[in-house]
Design a protein around this motif. Structure first.
Motif, PDB file in Angstrom:
ATOM      1  N   VAL A  10       0.838  -1.203   0.000  1.00  0.00           N
ATOM      2  CA  VAL A  10       0.000   0.000   0.000  1.00  0.00           C
ATOM      3  C   VAL A  10       0.871   1.250   0.000  1.00  0.00           C
ATOM      4  O   VAL A  10       0.671   2.184  -0.794  1.00  0.00           O
ATOM      5  N   SER A  67     -13.023  -0.747  -3.521  1.00  0.00           N
ATOM      6  CA  SER A  67     -12.294   0.500  -3.282  1.00  0.00           C
ATOM      7  C   SER A  67     -10.906   0.463  -3.919  1.00  0.00           C
ATOM      8  O   SER A  67     -10.517   1.377  -4.647  1.00  0.00           O
ATOM      9  N   TYR A  68     -10.146  -0.586  -3.652  1.00  0.00           N
ATOM     10  CA  TYR A  68      -8.786  -0.665  -4.178  1.00  0.00           C
ATOM     11  C   TYR A  68      -8.776  -0.816  -5.696  1.00  0.00           C
ATOM     12  O   TYR A  68      -7.924  -0.239  -6.378  1.00  0.00           O
ATOM     13  N   VAL A 108      -7.560   4.901   1.030  1.00  0.00           N
ATOM     14  CA  VAL A 108      -6.887   3.605   0.979  1.00  0.00           C
ATOM     15  C   VAL A 108      -6.201   3.300   2.303  1.00  0.00           C
ATOM     16  O   VAL A 108      -6.342   2.209   2.866  1.00  0.00           O
ATOM     17  N   LEU A 167      -0.413  -1.721  -5.753  1.00  0.00           N
ATOM     18  CA  LEU A 167      -1.708  -1.677  -5.080  1.00  0.00           C
ATOM     19  C   LEU A 167      -2.498  -2.960  -5.311  1.00  0.00           C
ATOM     20  O   LEU A 167      -3.211  -3.434  -4.414  1.00  0.00           O
ATOM     21  N   LEU A 171      -4.009  -5.526  -2.474  1.00  0.00           N
ATOM     22  CA  LEU A 171      -5.395  -5.988  -2.451  1.00  0.00           C
ATOM     23  C   LEU A 171      -5.469  -7.501  -2.325  1.00  0.00           C
ATOM     24  O   LEU A 171      -6.267  -8.038  -1.547  1.00  0.00           O
TER      25      LEU A 171
END
Length: 423
Positions: A10, A67-68, A108, A167, A171
């Motif tokens: 992240v 969201s990610y 995030v 990212l 996830l």
């Protein structure tokens, strides 16, 4: 280990795009920051009920996945815009990308820590959150390093593709961790939707003393960092004249900041939180900010020598303030959020760390602009910031003892904390 590794990716993703964002603010100077932050604040207000709806209606795995994935697609979509940055203009592209990265960072990262507060208890959090944060700090160090290596080879635009890949890895790890937790006894219900009102985060700000303390501390503490950022934007505009040089400069600042944060998490932070509680993780950074601001009052923007290197005092203040914020304040705050209900962890925490944060940015950058027009220099602004740090120290001490925090597990089990027997 899964949590630390997920946070590593992240923060790698974020710290690849962060210098890309900052070079845009360095291109236009601090006079454009009130506009940037003002738009971010309005966007946060619009997104607050949307996030509340998602939390209320969808389970944890869906919330993380959607969201990610949304932010991954956005990163890819920005690539053509940065290829044409010189034609679009730094100010025009800066407004859009600055807003997006700020939303990316806040949602995030805030969602990650809400998830962590969901699966760890309070006592566990004091032990493992500094270690999970250390994984993120490793990513925050790796991100600037890989950015410095790649920006000269592939340019600014393709860095966004690298960020998107990091990212996606994060996830995948979070979804695996969520599935593992659901299989454990006692955690099945935690994966269900939180439910409740869309505006619960806003309502809880007025009803929970702890959230009020967090909101005030966010405004005061972030004000110091934003002041340093605004002054540094003017410095970068005056000394660097192309986007690659500005990206490299901000990248170096991030690297040193995150090295400081990692050292803190390896040494002082975990010891302080275990031995003296998470509340002291809020007080110490406020005192450090006070000392740094007083140093700026005395030294101004002149260069200082540290470990054989020369750097502007503004850069030292920015690195020190942010290093303690990332290396101590953040794990301490997130440990305290384990002692509130689930709805507060997701909705209340998210509102404080998004809309309230950006409202503070608007206030500070607008204040810097107004003070500059009245002839207030760097030393004068630092003196005002020192007064703010005194207030932040008092609020930080109160926040760690807020009456609505759930008791620590060991306190509940301890005989000396048992309620007195009725006569």
């Amino acid at each position: 280990m899964l949590s630390a590794l997920a946070f590593f990716f992240v923060m790698t993703a974020y710290y690849i795009v962060r210098p890309v964002r900052d070079q845009l603010s360095g291109a236009v100077g601090s006079q454009s920051l009130p506009l940037f932050y003002g738009v971010v604040f309005l966007v946060m207000l619009l997104l607050t009920p949307l996030f509340g709806m998602l939390v209320a209606r969808f389970n944890r795995k869906q919330l993380l996945g959607w969201s990610y994935s949304f932010f991954v697609l956005c990163l890819i979509a920005f690539v053509p815009a940065f290829v044409a940055q010189d034609h679009i203009g730094a100010r025009q592209l800066g407004v859009v990308f600055y807003v997006w990265v700020s939303v990316f960072n806040l949602f995030v990262v805030s969602l990650f820590w809400s998830f962590m507060a969901d699966i760890f208890g309070s006592l566990e959090a004091r032990k493992v959150f500094p270690l999970i944060a250390l994984g993120g700090m490793a990513g925050a160090i790796f991100g600037p390093i890989i950015t410095k290596l790649l920006v000269q080879l592939i340019g600014v635009a393709l860095l966004l593709v690298v960020s998107a890949a990091a990212l996606l890895l994060a996830l995948g790890l979070l979804l695996r961790l969520s599935a593992q937790q659901e299989r454990r006894d006692g955690y099945a219900q935690q994966s269900e939707p939180v439910g409740g009102s869309l505006w619960a985060g806003v309502k809880e700000l007025w009803s929970r003393p702890f959230l009020r303390y967090m909101a005030i501390l966010m405004l005061l503490g972030d004000g110091i960092g934003t002041l340093a950022y605004a002054l540094m934007a003017d410095y970068a505009k005056a000394h660097f004249h192309d986007n690659v040089a500005r990206t490299s400069f901000y990248n170096d600042l991030d690297l040193v900041t995150n090295l400081l944060g990692a050292v803190l998490q390896l040494t002082l932070t975990r010891w302080l939180m275990i031995r003296h509680g998470a509340g002291w993780g809020l007080v110490v950074p406020a005192l450090v900010n006070l000392a740094l601001l007083l140093a700026v009052v005395g030294l101004g923007i002149s260069d200082v020598s540290l470990l054989g290197f020369s750097a502007p005092m503004l850069a030292v203040m920015m690195v020190g303030s942010r290093g303690f914020a990332y290396g101590m304040t953040k794990p301490a705050v997130d440990a305290l959020y384990t002692r509130v209900p689930r709805e507060t962890r997701y909705k209340g925490k998210n509102f404080v760390e998004t809309a309230v944060w950006r409202f503070g940015d608007v206030l500070v950058t607008s204040g810097v602009s107004v003070l500059g027009k009245f002839g207030v220099g760097v030393a004068g602004m630092a003196a005002i910031g020192a007064g703010v740090s005194v207030c932040a120290t008092w609020v930080a001490r109160r926040a760690g003892h807020s009456p609505d925090l759930l008791p620590e597990p060991e306190a509940v089990a301890s005989p000396e904390h048992a309620p007195p027997a009725e006569a």
